[in-house]
Design a protein around this motif. Structure first.
Motif, PDB file in Angstrom:
ATOM      1  N   GLY A 167       0.829  -1.191   0.000  1.00 38.28           N
ATOM      2  CA  GLY A 167       0.000   0.000   0.000  1.00 38.28           C
ATOM      3  C   GLY A 167       0.862   1.239   0.000  1.00 38.28           C
ATOM      4  O   GLY A 167       2.075   1.186  -0.279  1.00 38.28           O
ATOM      5  N   ASP A 168       0.274   2.377   0.308  1.00 42.38           N
ATOM      6  CA  ASP A 168       0.998   3.631   0.315  1.00 42.38           C
ATOM      7  C   ASP A 168       1.991   3.651   1.470  1.00 42.38           C
ATOM      8  O   ASP A 168       1.615   3.629   2.641  1.00 42.38           O
ATOM      9  CB  ASP A 168       0.007   4.791   0.454  1.00 42.38           C
ATOM     10  N   ARG A 169       3.291   3.608   1.141  1.00 41.21           N
ATOM     11  CA  ARG A 169       4.402   3.683   2.100  1.00 41.21           C
ATOM     12  C   ARG A 169       4.550   2.438   2.976  1.00 41.21           C
ATOM     13  O   ARG A 169       5.229   2.460   3.997  1.00 41.21           O
ATOM     14  CB  ARG A 169       4.282   4.930   2.985  1.00 41.21           C
ATOM     15  N   SER A 219       9.477   5.810   2.134  1.00 45.56           N
ATOM     16  CA  SER A 219       9.054   6.587   0.975  1.00 45.56           C
ATOM     17  C   SER A 219       9.214   5.841  -0.336  1.00 45.56           C
ATOM     18  O   SER A 219       8.582   6.172  -1.339  1.00 45.56           O
ATOM     19  CB  SER A 219       9.861   7.895   0.913  1.00 45.56           C
ATOM     20  N   TYR A 220      10.085   4.800  -0.355  1.00 47.61           N
ATOM     21  CA  TYR A 220      10.290   4.017  -1.577  1.00 47.61           C
ATOM     22  C   TYR A 220      10.598   2.595  -1.165  1.00 47.61           C
ATOM     23  O   TYR A 220      11.468   2.350  -0.308  1.00 47.61           O
ATOM     24  CB  TYR A 220      11.437   4.596  -2.406  1.00 47.61           C
TER      25      TYR A 220
END
Length: 465
Positions: A369-371, A448-449
């Protein structure tokens, strides 16, 4: 007789089960063995030396591990730095076979074919070997059972046993294929060959000298490691890319064909796999957790969950953890168009499964998911990941079973079942399994990545930079 096993290719036509990162030769499609393992096992009794395997660099650990699992010791694994088709691959294998002063017979085999009658195949090898010892370049032609349009054909002179090749022909249309079948002079092109190493090199010198020069240089400048021979990239990339048929067999006057009837199938599509799979009384072939009612001539493959079929005919259903294919059997040759579209969209499904294999074990991306990303990681007994760090992510590790040794900065800790640790961003770390059973853990990444290229390796037991 030394087997030369060609283990390149991406197996696009068997997507979504076959992917670029784990193509069909490493899959157990018929029986318990992978197709690579079955290729070696069917010739191990007639081989006089371990095989020479030509493979892509990304597949090197899978080749080595699968051969080790079936007791194939000391194979020579030549790693191609770029795809150049079969003629250069066989050239470097021939040069390697002759590097110690010998001139053996080479049995060239694709790693992803099925042969049902192994005894008949081994008998044919003895017949082919006599012609190959006399300098002929022998290919094996398959007695056709139908006007197949998916194979190339070989036209042979009249006779018995090994005979001279008249010509090679491309995949025909249906009417032409019917003519070939009726004539009795044409055989399917199997892609299997038997010849002396020197005979192939001499033919290349005559018909493709630039290819031979490039392959000589690639092998001469190769980097030899404990388990692999890494061909020189610059030299190998200078080689023309061509198949053995185009580069040699269609040009030489020493091409011969031995027709065989051994239950051969190249498993080049889902419909081809259906043909060789065990079927019920209604022609249904199913693998995994499958329930079918009122169905005929279906192929259903499930590695992940329950698949149910109701009232359908001539349909293929393939379910994997991250993709589902539903296709009519008459259309499965067109799967390449689907894969091409996925690649054009920059999607990962053509290249990798959700579960990814590494020399130390594997990981399964359970959720993303996101982050954040969650993985289930399995580390083989005695194996270790590289000493590494990440610039953009931190990691939490929770041991599910087994024992793990964790290097984290300047400290080393032992973790057992239900214990956990935290790896901050930018900290050097390593995970090892010192035990005798697999180490299973859940990894939660946050940052963040989260890409696999955010790995800086400082030390690695498997030679990865």
């Amino acid at each position: 007789m030394i087997p030369v096993i060609l283990s390149g290719g991406s197996g696009t036509r068997l997507w979504p089960l076959s992917r670029e990162g784990f193509p069909k030769q490493f899959l157990s499609l018929v029986g318990q063995e992978s197709m690579l393992q079955a290729t070696w096992n069917r010739v191990s009794g007639v081989a006089t030396a371990p095989p020479i395997v030509v493979a892509g660099e990304d597949h090197r650990f899978m080749v080595a591990e699968q051969l080790r699992e079936v007791g194939c010791s000391s194979p020579t694994i030549l790693l191609e730095p770029a795809a150049r088709n079969t003629a250069p691959a066989i050239a470097v294998a021939s040069l390697e076979a002759m590097s110690h002063g010998a001139d053996p017979l080479l049995l060239v085999l694709p790693s992803d074919h099925v042969i049902a009658d192994v005894a008949a195949f081994q008998h044919a090898l003895r017949d082919g070997a006599r012609a190959a010892e006399q300098g002929q370049l022998v290919t094996f032609g398959i007695l056709p059972t139908a006007p197949e349009t998916g194979y190339g054909y070989i036209q042979a002179e009249a006779g018995d046993g090994v005979r001279k090749v008249k010509r090679f022909v491309e995949k025909p249309d249906a009417d032409t294929a019917q003519t070939y079948l009726a004539s009795g002079q044409y055989f399917w092109n199997s892609g299997m060959f038997l010849f002396k190493a020197s005979a192939y090199i001499d033919a290349l010198q005559q018909h493709q000298p630039a290819m031979l020069d490039a392959c000589r240089a690639a092998l001469a400048n190769a980097r030899r490691e404990t388990d692999f021979v890494r061909l020189d990239r610059a030299a190998f990339e200078r080689s023309p890319s061509d198949s053995i048929d185009y580069a040699v067999m269609e040009r030489t006057d020493r091409a011969a064909v031995l027709p065989i009837d051994v239950g051969w199938n190249d498993v080049g599509s889902w419909s081809a796999l259906w043909e060789v799979a065990e079927q019920d009384n209604e022609g249904n072939a199913h693998h995994g957790d499958v329930i079918a009612e009122q169905c005929k001539n279906t192929l259903a493959w499930s590695d992940h969950r329950l698949v149910t079929l109701l009232g359908i005919e001539d349909v293929v259903v393939v379910d994997t953890a991250d993709a589902v294919l539903v296709a009519h059997k008459d259309k499965v040759q067109e799967i390449k168009a689907i894969v091409a579209q996925l690649k054009a969209e920059g999607r990962s499904e053509p290249s990798a499964h959700r579960k990814v294999y590494r020399p130390w074990g594997n990981y399964d991306s359970i959720d993303v998911g996101d982050r954040f990303q969650v993985k289930r990681i399995t580390v083989k007994p005695g194996a270790q990941l590289s000493l590494q760090m990440h610039h953009h992510r931190a990691e939490h590790w929770i041991v599910v079973s087994g024992t793990g040794r964790v290097t984290r900065g300047d400290e080393t800790i032992m973790l057992s079942e239900n214990q956990s640790t935290y790896i901050p961003l930018g900290v050097k770390h390593r995970l090892e399994n010192p035990g005798v059973v697999p180490l299973e853990l859940i990894e939660v990444q946050s940052g963040s990545y989260l890409g696999e290229d955010d790995i800086v390796r400082f030390d690695d037991a498997y030679g990865r930079g």
